[in-house]
Design an enzyme around this catalytic site. Structure first.
Site, PDB file in Angstrom:
ATOM      1  N   GLN A 105      38.628 -37.836 -38.614  1.00  0.00           N
ATOM      2  CA  GLN A 105      38.211 -37.427 -40.056  1.00  0.00           C
ATOM      3  C   GLN A 105      36.898 -36.327 -39.828  1.00  0.00           C
ATOM      4  O   GLN A 105      36.778 -35.656 -40.666  1.00  0.00           O
ATOM      5  CB  GLN A 105      37.778 -38.575 -40.953  1.00  0.00           C
ATOM      6  CG  GLN A 105      38.845 -39.344 -41.288  1.00  0.00           C
ATOM      7  CD  GLN A 105      38.443 -40.717 -41.801  1.00  0.00           C
ATOM      8  OE1 GLN A 105      38.404 -40.602 -43.262  1.00  0.00           O
ATOM      9  NE2 GLN A 105      38.057 -41.870 -41.323  1.00  0.00           N
ATOM     10  N   HIS A 123      40.810 -33.230 -41.153  1.00  0.00           N
ATOM     11  CA  HIS A 123      39.843 -32.521 -42.025  1.00  0.00           C
ATOM     12  C   HIS A 123      39.559 -31.347 -41.607  1.00  0.00           C
ATOM     13  O   HIS A 123      38.590 -30.617 -42.415  1.00  0.00           O
ATOM     14  CB  HIS A 123      38.633 -33.519 -42.573  1.00  0.00           C
ATOM     15  CG  HIS A 123      39.023 -34.907 -43.265  1.00  0.00           C
ATOM     16  ND1 HIS A 123      38.135 -35.686 -43.319  1.00  0.00           N
ATOM     17  CD2 HIS A 123      40.150 -34.902 -44.135  1.00  0.00           C
ATOM     18  CE1 HIS A 123      38.691 -36.546 -44.164  1.00  0.00           C
ATOM     19  NE2 HIS A 123      39.965 -36.177 -44.809  1.00  0.00           N
ATOM     20  N   CYS A 134      41.938 -12.416 -47.444  1.00  0.00           N
ATOM     21  CA  CYS A 134      42.721 -11.952 -46.601  1.00  0.00           C
ATOM     22  C   CYS A 134      43.358 -13.100 -45.806  1.00  0.00           C
ATOM     23  O   CYS A 134      44.140 -12.844 -44.828  1.00  0.00           O
ATOM     24  CB  CYS A 134      42.206 -10.756 -45.716  1.00  0.00           C
ATOM     25  SG  CYS A 134      41.005 -11.289 -44.518  1.00  0.00           S
ATOM     26  N   ASN A 218      32.790 -51.194 -36.129  1.00  0.00           N
ATOM     27  CA  ASN A 218      32.199 -50.548 -37.152  1.00  0.00           C
ATOM     28  C   ASN A 218      30.712 -51.536 -37.130  1.00  0.00           C
ATOM     29  O   ASN A 218      30.582 -52.730 -36.684  1.00  0.00           O
ATOM     30  CB  ASN A 218      32.747 -50.832 -38.437  1.00  0.00           C
ATOM     31  CG  ASN A 218      32.129 -49.705 -39.325  1.00  0.00           C
ATOM     32  OD1 ASN A 218      30.944 -49.493 -39.599  1.00  0.00           O
ATOM     33  ND2 ASN A 218      32.974 -49.059 -40.321  1.00  0.00           N
TER      34      ASN A 218
HETATM   35  N1  APR Z   1      28.910 -47.187 -34.627  1.00  0.00           N
HETATM   36  C1  APR Z   1      30.137 -47.593 -35.257  1.00  0.00           C
HETATM   37  N2  APR Z   1      30.218 -47.176 -36.638  1.00  0.00           N
HETATM   38  C2  APR Z   1      29.096 -46.757 -37.284  1.00  0.00           C
HETATM   39  C3  APR Z   1      27.849 -46.393 -36.438  1.00  0.00           C
HETATM   40  C4  APR Z   1      27.840 -46.604 -35.075  1.00  0.00           C
HETATM   41  N3  APR Z   1      27.018 -46.182 -34.451  1.00  0.00           N
HETATM   42  N4  APR Z   1      27.279 -45.853 -37.563  1.00  0.00           N
HETATM   43  C5  APR Z   1      27.837 -45.911 -38.782  1.00  0.00           C
HETATM   44  N5  APR Z   1      28.967 -46.511 -38.431  1.00  0.00           N
HETATM   45  C6  APR Z   1      29.885 -46.712 -39.502  1.00  0.00           C
HETATM   46  C7  APR Z   1      29.453 -47.062 -40.845  1.00  0.00           C
HETATM   47  O1  APR Z   1      29.230 -48.649 -41.085  1.00  0.00           O
HETATM   48  C8  APR Z   1      30.513 -46.577 -41.823  1.00  0.00           C
HETATM   49  O2  APR Z   1      31.491 -47.594 -42.145  1.00  0.00           O
HETATM   50  O3  APR Z   1      30.816 -45.715 -39.997  1.00  0.00           O
HETATM   51  C9  APR Z   1      30.982 -45.247 -41.125  1.00  0.00           C
HETATM   52  C10 APR Z   1      30.640 -44.007 -41.725  1.00  0.00           C
HETATM   53  O4  APR Z   1      31.381 -43.902 -42.994  1.00  0.00           O
HETATM   54  P1  APR Z   1      31.407 -42.571 -43.850  1.00  0.00           P
HETATM   55  O5  APR Z   1      30.083 -42.167 -43.768  1.00  0.00           O
HETATM   56  O6  APR Z   1      32.014 -42.806 -45.066  1.00  0.00           O
HETATM   57  O7  APR Z   1      32.220 -41.720 -42.920  1.00  0.00           O
HETATM   58  P2  APR Z   1      33.832 -41.587 -43.091  1.00  0.00           P
HETATM   59  O8  APR Z   1      34.527 -42.887 -43.065  1.00  0.00           O
HETATM   60  O9  APR Z   1      34.313 -40.861 -41.689  1.00  0.00           O
HETATM   61  O10 APR Z   1      34.151 -40.750 -44.170  1.00  0.00           O
HETATM   62  C11 APR Z   1      35.531 -39.936 -44.433  1.00  0.00           C
HETATM   63  O11 APR Z   1      34.429 -38.906 -46.371  1.00  0.00           O
HETATM   64  O12 APR Z   1      33.015 -37.437 -47.248  1.00  0.00           O
HETATM   65  C12 APR Z   1      34.518 -37.454 -46.693  1.00  0.00           C
HETATM   66  O13 APR Z   1      35.398 -35.771 -45.379  1.00  0.00           O
HETATM   67  C13 APR Z   1      34.236 -36.771 -45.342  1.00  0.00           C
HETATM   68  O14 APR Z   1      35.672 -37.286 -43.192  1.00  0.00           O
HETATM   69  C14 APR Z   1      34.561 -37.681 -44.339  1.00  0.00           C
HETATM   70  C15 APR Z   1      35.288 -38.703 -44.970  1.00  0.00           C
END
Ligand code: APR
Length: 253
Positions: A105, A123, A134, A218
């Site tokens: 993503q 994405h 264009c 996570n």
């Molecule tokens: N290791 C593992 N997980 C982690 C770490 C880490 N070091 N740091 C943060 N996280 C986890 C957080 O707990 C959370 O669950 O990563 C996740 C980040 O979540 P989001 O910020 O919501 O990212 P994502 O799920 O990729 O969002 C999806 O939302 O805004 C849109 O297009 C955007 O692609 C993005 C989509």
């Protein structure tokens, strides 16, 4: 608890070793240790910027207002960011044929920077810009990025980052490739995603419905953890993936 955690790691390594078609599904969390802020959670992008900036209709009407913020939100950090150990392990797994495909993503290009080839950018990406007039695509390096708004060198139209804005469709090839990989997966590893944003977030459910086992890494529980996840490894991707790799390499000694 320590033993429990190792036990889960051992079980996860067993699933990885026995998989025929491993697919990785990654979110912003895999790039957090590369210095790229996540969208949600503490200090996330949406705590500091209004998502309207990435709404396609808003952008078309207010490009000169949106572009400076978009540069701050993404381009400033992404340019300097380097792959972290999590990206490097996935690249090693792809190289030795364990990891068949990575659906990301993320728009930060870090999987490719780590050497991965089989990356589906659900994405889009920040490498290119596309002209709203264009439709010509330009690598960021090939345009005058300091303009505001950034303009097409050929027709003068407004350039938009080649990633998916809210209100835009998922690129059809990426969608198709992601569904194909998902339906072949017997093991899906979810790394660093809250599982909130559709349609991307629906893919792990499809994999589960199709019989795949779900491994999740996570920092904290996500929408998947208490619904479809079979093994949840709580912690940092940059630490847990190397830990899994260590077990896999020792098994084969
Ligand atoms: N290791 C593992 N997980 C982690 C770490 C880490 N070091 N740091 C943060 N996280 C986890 C957080 O707990 C959370 O669950 O990563 C996740 C980040 O979540 P989001 O910020 O919501 O990212 P994502 O799920 O990729 O969002 C999806 O939302 O805004 C849109 O297009 C955007 O692609 C993005 C989509």
């Amino acid at each position: 608890m320590k033993h429990f955690k190792d036990h889960n790691l051992q079980k996860a390594a067993q699933l990885l070793e026995g998989s025929q078609y491993l697919v990785a599904f990654t979110g912003a969390g895999i790039s957090a240790e590369s210095g790229i802020p996540t969208f949600r959670g503490e200090g996330g992008i949406w705590d500091r910027y209004d998502p309207i900036i990435l709404d396609i209709e808003y952008f078309k009407q207010n490009a000169a207002k949106a572009w400076p913020k978009i540069k701050e939100m993404f381009y400033k950090t992404i340019d300097k960011a380097q792959p972290n150990p999590a990206h490097k392990i996935l690249a090693q797994w792809e190289k030795r044929g364990l990891l068949k495909s990575t659906i990301t993503q993320n728009i930060d290009n870090l999987h490719q920077k780590a050497g991965q080839k089989q990356v589906i950018e659900f994405h889009g990406n920040t490498r290119d810009l596309i002209c709203l007039n264009c439709n010509k695509k330009w690598p960021v390096k090939k345009v005058d990025f300091n303009q505001n708004p950034v303009k097409c060198p050929v027709c003068g139209g407004i350039l938009k980052p080649d990633f998916v804005f809210f209100g835009e469709p998922i690129p059809s090839q990426a969608y198709q490739d992601a569904v194909n990989a998902t339906l072949q997966a017997d093991l899906y590893i979810l790394i660093g995603t809250t599982g909130i944003i559709m349609p991307a977030s629906l893919l792990p459910y499809e994999a589960k419905k199709n019989g795949a086992k779900i491994l999740e890494i996570n920092l904290e529980p996500s929408n998947y953890t208490n619904t479809i996840t079979d093994i949840f490894l709580q912690g940092k991707a940059g630490q847990l993936l190397p830990a899994l790799e260590e077990i896999l390499l020792n098994k084969n000694k």
